[in-house]
Design a protein around this motif. Structure first.
Motif, PDB file in Angstrom:
ATOM      1  N   ASP A  50     -35.419   5.542  34.031  1.00 11.91           N
ATOM      2  CA  ASP A  50     -35.189   4.921  35.345  1.00 11.91           C
ATOM      3  C   ASP A  50     -34.141   3.813  35.244  1.00 11.91           C
ATOM      4  OD1 ASP A  50     -37.104   6.611  36.374  1.00 11.91           O
ATOM      5  OD2 ASP A  50     -38.711   5.125  36.276  1.00 11.91           O
ATOM      6  N   ALA A  51     -34.180   3.062  34.158  1.00 14.73           N
ATOM      7  CA  ALA A  51     -33.208   1.972  33.984  1.00 14.73           C
ATOM      8  C   ALA A  51     -31.803   2.518  33.783  1.00 14.73           C
ATOM      9  CB  ALA A  51     -33.620   1.099  32.795  1.00 14.73           C
ATOM     10  N   ILE A  52     -31.660   3.556  32.948  1.00 14.57           N
ATOM     11  CA  ILE A  52     -30.337   4.160  32.744  1.00 14.57           C
ATOM     12  C   ILE A  52     -29.822   4.750  34.046  1.00 14.57           C
ATOM     13  CG2 ILE A  52     -29.065   5.948  31.502  1.00 14.57           C
ATOM     14  CD1 ILE A  52     -31.034   5.633  29.204  1.00 14.57           C
ATOM     15  N   ALA A  53     -30.718   5.406  34.803  1.00 13.00           N
ATOM     16  CA  ALA A  53     -30.326   5.987  36.093  1.00 13.00           C
ATOM     17  C   ALA A  53     -29.874   4.905  37.066  1.00 13.00           C
ATOM     18  CB  ALA A  53     -31.490   6.782  36.677  1.00 13.00           C
ATOM     19  N   ALA A  54     -30.556   3.763  37.043  1.00 10.88           N
ATOM     20  CA  ALA A  54     -30.169   2.656  37.923  1.00 10.88           C
ATOM     21  C   ALA A  54     -28.787   2.133  37.564  1.00 10.88           C
ATOM     22  CB  ALA A  54     -31.204   1.540  37.840  1.00 10.88           C
TER      23      ALA A  54
ATOM     24  N   ASP B  97     -27.386   5.926  47.874  1.00  8.37           N
ATOM     25  CA  ASP B  97     -27.147   5.332  46.557  1.00  8.37           C
ATOM     26  C   ASP B  97     -28.467   4.912  45.949  1.00  8.37           C
ATOM     27  OD1 ASP B  97     -26.270   4.069  44.356  1.00  8.37           O
ATOM     28  OD2 ASP B  97     -25.022   2.578  45.386  1.00  8.37           O
ATOM     29  N   ALA B  98     -28.795   5.475  44.781  1.00  4.55           N
ATOM     30  CA  ALA B  98     -30.076   5.190  44.158  1.00  4.55           C
ATOM     31  C   ALA B  98     -30.163   3.759  43.642  1.00  4.55           C
ATOM     32  CB  ALA B  98     -30.313   6.157  43.009  1.00  4.55           C
ATOM     33  N   SER B  99     -29.035   3.067  43.545  1.00  2.00           N
ATOM     34  CA  SER B  99     -29.065   1.715  43.016  1.00  2.00           C
ATOM     35  C   SER B  99     -29.563   0.704  44.037  1.00  2.00           C
ATOM     36  CB  SER B  99     -27.665   1.306  42.545  1.00  2.00           C
ATOM     37  OG  SER B  99     -26.774   1.221  43.633  1.00  2.00           O
ATOM     38  N   LYS B 100     -29.671   1.092  45.297  1.00  2.00           N
ATOM     39  CA  LYS B 100     -30.180   0.187  46.306  1.00  2.00           C
ATOM     40  C   LYS B 100     -31.632  -0.125  45.981  1.00  2.00           C
ATOM     41  CE  LYS B 100     -27.099   1.752  50.000  1.00  2.00           C
ATOM     42  NZ  LYS B 100     -27.012   2.398  51.327  1.00  2.00           N
ATOM     43  N   GLY B 101     -31.959  -1.345  45.929  1.00  2.00           N
ATOM     44  CA  GLY B 101     -33.316  -1.738  45.620  1.00  2.00           C
ATOM     45  C   GLY B 101     -33.527  -1.970  44.128  1.00  2.00           C
ATOM     46  N   ASP B 102     -32.624  -1.544  43.268  1.00  5.13           N
ATOM     47  CA  ASP B 102     -32.734  -1.794  41.836  1.00  5.13           C
ATOM     48  C   ASP B 102     -32.263  -3.218  41.557  1.00  5.13           C
ATOM     49  OD1 ASP B 102     -33.632   0.758  41.191  1.00  5.13           O
ATOM     50  OD2 ASP B 102     -31.581   1.537  41.212  1.00  5.13           O
ATOM     51  N   ASP B 103     -33.107  -4.011  40.915  1.00  3.28           N
ATOM     52  CA  ASP B 103     -32.724  -5.391  40.671  1.00  3.28           C
ATOM     53  C   ASP B 103     -31.758  -5.472  39.496  1.00  3.28           C
ATOM     54  OD1 ASP B 103     -34.340  -4.980  38.469  1.00  3.28           O
ATOM     55  OD2 ASP B 103     -36.048  -6.026  39.332  1.00  3.28           O
ATOM     56  N   ALA B 104     -31.195  -6.639  39.344  1.00  2.22           N
ATOM     57  CA  ALA B 104     -30.166  -6.833  38.326  1.00  2.22           C
ATOM     58  C   ALA B 104     -30.720  -6.652  36.922  1.00  2.22           C
ATOM     59  CB  ALA B 104     -29.554  -8.227  38.476  1.00  2.22           C
ATOM     60  N   SER B 105     -31.973  -7.027  36.701  1.00  2.00           N
ATOM     61  CA  SER B 105     -32.549  -6.904  35.358  1.00  2.00           C
ATOM     62  C   SER B 105     -32.708  -5.443  34.949  1.00  2.00           C
ATOM     63  CB  SER B 105     -33.906  -7.607  35.309  1.00  2.00           C
ATOM     64  OG  SER B 105     -34.819  -7.009  36.226  1.00  2.00           O
ATOM     65  N   THR B 106     -33.085  -4.571  35.901  1.00  2.00           N
ATOM     66  CA  THR B 106     -33.223  -3.147  35.597  1.00  2.00           C
ATOM     67  C   THR B 106     -31.873  -2.540  35.259  1.00  2.00           C
ATOM     68  OG1 THR B 106     -35.110  -2.980  37.106  1.00  2.00           O
ATOM     69  CG2 THR B 106     -34.040  -0.932  36.470  1.00  2.00           C
ATOM     70  N   ILE B 107     -30.856  -2.898  36.040  1.00  2.00           N
ATOM     71  CA  ILE B 107     -29.509  -2.384  35.779  1.00  2.00           C
ATOM     72  C   ILE B 107     -28.993  -2.893  34.435  1.00  2.00           C
ATOM     73  CG2 ILE B 107     -27.119  -2.422  36.592  1.00  2.00           C
ATOM     74  CD1 ILE B 107     -28.190  -2.514  39.438  1.00  2.00           C
ATOM     75  N   ALA B 108     -29.277  -4.168  34.124  1.00  2.00           N
ATOM     76  CA  ALA B 108     -28.845  -4.728  32.839  1.00  2.00           C
ATOM     77  C   ALA B 108     -29.548  -4.018  31.680  1.00  2.00           C
ATOM     78  CB  ALA B 108     -29.147  -6.223  32.801  1.00  2.00           C
ATOM     79  N   GLU B 109     -30.843  -3.718  31.836  1.00  2.00           N
ATOM     80  CA  GLU B 109     -31.564  -2.982  30.795  1.00  2.00           C
ATOM     81  C   GLU B 109     -30.978  -1.583  30.626  1.00  2.00           C
ATOM     82  OE1 GLU B 109     -36.044  -1.171  29.921  1.00  2.00           O
ATOM     83  OE2 GLU B 109     -35.649  -2.356  31.722  1.00  2.00           O
ATOM     84  N   GLY B 110     -30.674  -0.946  31.751  1.00  2.00           N
ATOM     85  CA  GLY B 110     -30.079   0.387  31.693  1.00  2.00           C
ATOM     86  C   GLY B 110     -28.713   0.367  31.033  1.00  2.00           C
ATOM     87  N   ARG B 111     -27.943  -0.662  31.297  1.00  2.00           N
ATOM     88  CA  ARG B 111     -26.616  -0.774  30.677  1.00  2.00           C
ATOM     89  C   ARG B 111     -26.749  -0.909  29.163  1.00  2.00           C
ATOM     90  NH1 ARG B 111     -21.389  -1.934  31.966  1.00  2.00           N
ATOM     91  NH2 ARG B 111     -20.192  -3.013  30.359  1.00  2.00           N
TER      92      ARG B 111
END
Length: 286
Positions: free
Chosen positions: A127-131, A44-58
């Motif tokens: 990278d953020a969207i991918a996360a 899973d590529a989301s492992k190691g992605d912090d919450a802020s990166t995922i929030a930016e990607g969202r």
């Protein structure tokens, strides 16, 4: 002895008939299946992605992608039952990095196939969207650079990659990776100039009409050898002269007919007309 056995059997039967037996078995089965899924699921590529990166990607996803793929990437189905945009849950970060990194997404306009164009997003935004997409469900992760870096590839690896490519890819992309036509207005794109990273991701995720070449079909080493062959083919000069696009015998045959035979016809007409003019001059002098 028989009496004791009957008592034990009766106790076991009464426990099996207990109203708590079925829920207990169900809970045990769910725990077992969940444990197996966690152990055997793909990276899973989301492992190691912090919450802020995922929030930016969202946030980026809601602006540029949700109109077709849904707010939660669940996909959108039209009233006629057609798929306006496919669900992205489980596609993984590698699919997002390929589609957005090559400019195919966001889609410029509906058509038979998404064409490669200049990317709309910067790499950190991709990278953020991918996360974010990877956080929705497990899927193929973006490959590390050592999987597609072929700077020091040996001749053996290039030859082996050529064998894999001719076996699995030339039917659509042709022997030189220059692409080709497919049914329904679709086409296999030209692979010249495509980065090794995006070639690896395409093999791993199978974009559009391309089949998926998972690690069970082509190992990471096999994929790397294919990339080495394509890059070697790009760097090799055309010793035979004009490549004519390297799209095969159609262009070569057309060139032979129009230029080769056409030139012979022109020369023949010139020679015939020249001899006719000389003959007329001689007759006039006599």
């Amino acid at each position: 002895m028989r009496l004791i056995t009957r008592k034990i059997s009766a106790r076991l039967s009464s426990r099996r008939r207990s109203r708590y037996a079925a829920p207990a078995v169900l809970v045990a089965a769910l725990l077992a299946s969940g444990g197996l899924y966690a152990a055997l699921s793909p990276a899973d590529a989301s492992k190691g992605d912090d919450a802020s990166t995922i929030a930016e990607g969202r946030a980026l996803f809601q602006v540029g992608c949700a109109s077709c793929h849904g707010k939660n990437a669940e996909g959108i189905v039209t009233q006629k039952g057609n798929q306006y945009g496919p669900a992205l849950v489980g596609v993984g970060a590698a699919a997002v990095d390929f589609q957005v990194g090559t400019g195919r997404m966001p889609l410029a306009q509906p058509g038979a196939q998404a064409a490669r164009k200049k990317p709309v997003y910067k790499q950190d935004e991709i990278d953020a969207i991918a996360a974010f997409v990877a956080s929705l469900g497990p899927g193929p992760a973006v490959p590390e650079s050592d999987k597609y870096d072929v700077a020091g590839a040996s001749n053996e690896e290039v030859v082996r990659g050529g064998q894999f490519f001719r076996t699995n890819c030339t039917a659509c992309h042709n022997f030189a990776g220059s692409g080709g036509a497919l049914p329904g207005g679709k086409y296999a794109p030209n692979l010249r100039g495509v980065s090794g990273k995006h070639i690896y991701e395409a093999l791993l995720t199978g974009p559009q009409q391309m089949p998926v070449f998972s690690d069970g079909v082509l190992s990471p080493e096999d994929k790397k050898d294919i990339i080495a062959y394509l890059k070697k083919n790009e760097d090799t000069p055309s010793y035979g002269g004009f490549t004519l696009g390297s799209i095969g015998p159609v262009s070569e045959g057309m060139f032979a007919w129009l230029v080769g035979i056409g030139s012979l016809v022109v020369v023949g007409i010139w020679l015939t007309s020249s001899s006719t003019r000389v003959k007329k001059k001689k007759e006039g002098a006599a």
